[in-house]
Design a protein around this motif. Structure first.
Motif, PDB file in Angstrom:
ATOM      1  N   ALA A   4      43.406  54.906  19.871  1.00 30.35           N
ATOM      2  CA  ALA A   4      42.992  54.619  18.498  1.00 30.35           C
ATOM      3  C   ALA A   4      43.274  53.171  18.123  1.00 30.35           C
ATOM      4  CB  ALA A   4      43.706  55.558  17.527  1.00 30.35           C
ATOM      5  N   ASP A   5      43.346  52.292  19.097  1.00 31.45           N
ATOM      6  CA  ASP A   5      43.725  50.904  18.838  1.00 31.45           C
ATOM      7  C   ASP A   5      42.822  50.233  17.809  1.00 31.45           C
ATOM      8  OD1 ASP A   5      45.689  50.208  21.387  1.00 31.45           O
ATOM      9  OD2 ASP A   5      44.144  51.662  21.868  1.00 31.45           O
ATOM     10  N   GLU A   6      41.546  50.571  17.794  1.00 30.18           N
ATOM     11  CA  GLU A   6      40.600  49.907  16.899  1.00 30.18           C
ATOM     12  C   GLU A   6      40.827  50.275  15.437  1.00 30.18           C
ATOM     13  OE1 GLU A   6      38.853  53.928  17.626  1.00 30.18           O
ATOM     14  OE2 GLU A   6      39.936  52.443  18.813  1.00 30.18           O
ATOM     15  N   LEU A   7      41.677  51.272  15.180  1.00 33.08           N
ATOM     16  CA  LEU A   7      41.908  51.732  13.811  1.00 33.08           C
ATOM     17  C   LEU A   7      43.143  51.115  13.175  1.00 33.08           C
ATOM     18  CD1 LEU A   7      41.234  55.551  14.324  1.00 33.08           C
ATOM     19  CD2 LEU A   7      39.603  53.768  13.678  1.00 33.08           C
ATOM     20  N   LEU A   8      43.901  50.344  13.916  1.00 33.76           N
ATOM     21  CA  LEU A   8      45.189  49.859  13.429  1.00 33.76           C
ATOM     22  C   LEU A   8      45.071  49.057  12.136  1.00 33.76           C
ATOM     23  CD1 LEU A   8      47.313  48.812  16.528  1.00 33.76           C
ATOM     24  CD2 LEU A   8      48.002  50.345  14.681  1.00 33.76           C
ATOM     25  N   ASP A   9      43.990  48.343  11.939  1.00 29.53           N
ATOM     26  CA  ASP A   9      43.839  47.494  10.762  1.00 29.53           C
ATOM     27  C   ASP A   9      43.084  48.171   9.626  1.00 29.53           C
ATOM     28  OD1 ASP A   9      45.200  45.378  12.004  1.00 29.53           O
ATOM     29  OD2 ASP A   9      43.351  44.686  12.972  1.00 29.53           O
ATOM     30  N   ASP A  10      42.859  49.484   9.765  1.00 30.51           N
ATOM     31  CA  ASP A  10      42.122  50.219   8.733  1.00 30.51           C
ATOM     32  C   ASP A  10      42.940  51.444   8.327  1.00 30.51           C
ATOM     33  OD1 ASP A  10      40.373  51.768   7.204  1.00 30.51           O
ATOM     34  OD2 ASP A  10      38.611  51.064   8.297  1.00 30.51           O
ATOM     35  N   PRO A  11      43.810  51.320   7.313  1.00 27.46           N
ATOM     36  CA  PRO A  11      44.702  52.424   6.946  1.00 27.46           C
ATOM     37  C   PRO A  11      43.986  53.734   6.656  1.00 27.46           C
ATOM     38  CG  PRO A  11      45.384  50.403   5.851  1.00 27.46           C
ATOM     39  CD  PRO A  11      44.063  50.109   6.496  1.00 27.46           C
ATOM     40  N   ASP A  12      42.872  53.690   5.940  1.00 22.99           N
ATOM     41  CA  ASP A  12      42.167  54.924   5.605  1.00 22.99           C
ATOM     42  C   ASP A  12      41.645  55.620   6.861  1.00 22.99           C
ATOM     43  OD1 ASP A  12      42.634  54.544   2.908  1.00 22.99           O
ATOM     44  OD2 ASP A  12      40.707  53.551   2.549  1.00 22.99           O
ATOM     45  N   GLU A  13      41.038  54.854   7.759  1.00 19.80           N
ATOM     46  CA  GLU A  13      40.525  55.437   8.995  1.00 19.80           C
ATOM     47  C   GLU A  13      41.664  55.940   9.883  1.00 19.80           C
ATOM     48  OE1 GLU A  13      37.444  56.113  10.138  1.00 19.80           O
ATOM     49  OE2 GLU A  13      36.792  55.634   8.103  1.00 19.80           O
ATOM     50  N   LEU A  14      42.790  55.243   9.858  1.00 20.81           N
ATOM     51  CA  LEU A  14      43.951  55.656  10.650  1.00 20.81           C
ATOM     52  C   LEU A  14      44.458  57.018  10.181  1.00 20.81           C
ATOM     53  CD1 LEU A  14      45.534  54.146  12.946  1.00 20.81           C
ATOM     54  CD2 LEU A  14      47.233  53.601  11.187  1.00 20.81           C
ATOM     55  N   ARG A  15      44.609  57.166   8.876  1.00 29.79           N
ATOM     56  CA  ARG A  15      45.083  58.442   8.334  1.00 29.79           C
ATOM     57  C   ARG A  15      44.057  59.545   8.553  1.00 29.79           C
ATOM     58  NH1 ARG A  15      47.528  54.781   4.437  1.00 29.79           N
ATOM     59  NH2 ARG A  15      45.590  54.737   3.214  1.00 29.79           N
ATOM     60  N   ALA A  16      42.776  59.201   8.433  1.00 32.83           N
ATOM     61  CA  ALA A  16      41.728  60.201   8.663  1.00 32.83           C
ATOM     62  C   ALA A  16      41.721  60.661  10.114  1.00 32.83           C
ATOM     63  CB  ALA A  16      40.365  59.630   8.277  1.00 32.83           C
ATOM     64  N   ALA A  17      41.924  59.734  11.034  1.00 33.32           N
ATOM     65  CA  ALA A  17      41.942  60.086  12.452  1.00 33.32           C
ATOM     66  C   ALA A  17      43.136  60.969  12.772  1.00 33.32           C
ATOM     67  CB  ALA A  17      41.962  58.824  13.307  1.00 33.32           C
ATOM     68  N   MET A  18      44.295  60.687  12.169  1.00 35.21           N
ATOM     69  CA  MET A  18      45.460  61.530  12.398  1.00 35.21           C
ATOM     70  C   MET A  18      45.198  62.949  11.890  1.00 35.21           C
ATOM     71  SD  MET A  18      48.484  62.151  13.514  1.00 35.21           S
ATOM     72  CE  MET A  18      49.500  60.698  13.800  1.00 35.21           C
ATOM     73  N   ALA A  19      44.607  63.065  10.700  1.00 36.88           N
ATOM     74  CA  ALA A  19      44.303  64.382  10.157  1.00 36.88           C
ATOM     75  C   ALA A  19      43.297  65.132  11.029  1.00 36.88           C
ATOM     76  CB  ALA A  19      43.771  64.248   8.731  1.00 36.88           C
ATOM     77  N   ASP A  20      42.334  64.411  11.573  1.00 32.80           N
ATOM     78  CA  ASP A  20      41.289  65.040  12.377  1.00 32.80           C
ATOM     79  C   ASP A  20      41.788  65.399  13.774  1.00 32.80           C
ATOM     80  OD1 ASP A  20      38.662  65.870  13.166  1.00 32.80           O
ATOM     81  OD2 ASP A  20      38.402  63.926  14.139  1.00 32.80           O
ATOM     82  N   ARG A  21      42.367  64.417  14.473  1.00 31.19           N
ATOM     83  CA  ARG A  21      42.780  64.634  15.861  1.00 31.19           C
ATOM     84  C   ARG A  21      44.139  65.307  15.977  1.00 31.19           C
ATOM     85  NH1 ARG A  21      41.664  58.497  18.231  1.00 31.19           N
ATOM     86  NH2 ARG A  21      39.575  58.232  17.330  1.00 31.19           N
ATOM     87  N   GLY A  22      45.017  65.016  15.026  1.00 33.30           N
ATOM     88  CA  GLY A  22      46.393  65.501  15.125  1.00 33.30           C
ATOM     89  C   GLY A  22      47.305  64.583  15.905  1.00 33.30           C
TER      90      GLY A  22
END
Length: 325
Positions: free
Chosen positions: A32-50
């Motif tokens: 998920a390296d490409e998400l590090l600078d996007d807090p909303d996408e980072l949190r969304a990815a954690m919720a989706d992928r776990g």
């Protein structure tokens, strides 16, 4: 006929069970390296992928300094064979374990300066603050794990072991050195954080109060009951894998062909303004209670009385394994 490198690669097992590596049963963790600078996408990815996997989030040199610091201490106990370079972590005979003060040893390992520079690295803290939406603290207890050839880990979620304060907690699994899949890499069960079956009782249990053992040791049975595919990968120094309290996970067995031990770290993070589980936080936290020391391995008890990871010691910190079988 000359053996190829693939002929010499051991098969993957977990708790002695062969891993089904078909595409619908086993897959790679997705970075998920490409998400590090996007807090909303980072949190969304954690919720989706776990989970979130980052490659080289940490400086590899910082990680390798922690590795050497810890392995030098294990070498004192004979757990690392000193006929080889210590950094190779080739298993020794452990001749000093029975007579060592394991209480002092364990505290020394988990409070080492170089080790804390990994668990409390600015990049890790920033990640946790993004996920949790505010200032965070690392649990006072940290879990460095030394996994000998032949050892693994039963399947479980972290929630029942950490939930006396808040469940807004994330775990970071950090390889302290290279960890290939056949050397005991962590494995997560895809979509298990959404499992209704886990939420119906297990995730609300308290490991100490309810006497939990490992949830199961058969990866095929666990996959059929709680998720879709097992996910793992080969890890390098600097990688960080983060996941929540509801993610079912375990580890592949260490089947190193040259006797190499796996060294890794578990650390947990929560918001500073949330209540903390007293088992793992405070000036004199006592873990699972009694006279115990965090010293993983040396046998398998299905984690009965937490013995796979927590060893009973006497008043001088010497090893006492109860109900050995």
């Amino acid at each position: 006929m000359t053996a190829t490198s693939s002929d010499r690669t051991p098969s993957l097992t977990a708790n002695g069970f062969a891993i089904d590596r078909s595409s619908d049963a086993f897959a790679e963790l997705v970075p998920a390296d490409e998400l590090l600078d996007d807090p909303d996408e980072l949190r969304a990815a954690m919720a989706d992928r776990g989970y979130l996997l980052f490659r080289r989030l940490l400086d590899p040199d910082v990680v390798l300094a922690a590795r050497r610091e810890i392995l030098l201490k294990y070498a004192i106990l004979g757990e690392v064979d000193d006929r080889h370079p210590v950094d190779e972590a080739i298993a020794g005979d452990g001749s000093g374990v029975a007579t060592a003060n394991l209480r002092a040893f364990s505290e020394s390992v988990r409070t080492g300066q170089h080790y804390l520079a990994v668990t409390d690295a600015p990049a890790v803290i920033r990640l946790q603050e993004t996920l949790l939406g505010g200032p965070v603290k690392t649990f006072d207890m940290r879990w460095p794990r030394f996994v000998r050839p032949g050892e693994g880990c039963g399947f479980h979620c972290d929630g029942p072991y950490m939930n006396r304060g808040t469940d807004r907690i994330f775990s970071c699994w950090i390889p302290l050195g290279r960890v290939r899949r056949e050397e005991g890499a962590l494995m997560l069960l895809e979509n298990s954080h959404r499992s209704e079956r886990l939420h119906q009782g297990y995730l609300t249990a308290d490991a100490d109060r309810d006497g939990l053992e490992w949830l199961d040791d058969d990866p095929a049975a666990v996959r059929a009951a709680y998720g879709t595919r097992w996910l793992s990968t080969d890890f390098e120094p600097g990688d960080v894998l983060c996941f929540g309290m509801h993610m079912l996970h375990g580890a592949l067995d260490n089947r190193s062909l040259n006797g190499r031990c796996r060294l890794s770290s578990d650390s947990r993070y929560q918001r500073m303004d949330d209540p903390a589980d007293p088992r793992w936080n405070g000036d004199e936290f006592d873990g699972h209670g009694g006279r115990r020391v965090f010293y993983p391995g040396l046998g398998r008890w299905n984690n009965e009385d937490f013995q796979d990871e927590w060893k009973h010691v006497d008043e001088r910190g010497r090893l006492v394994i109860a109900n050995d079988s």
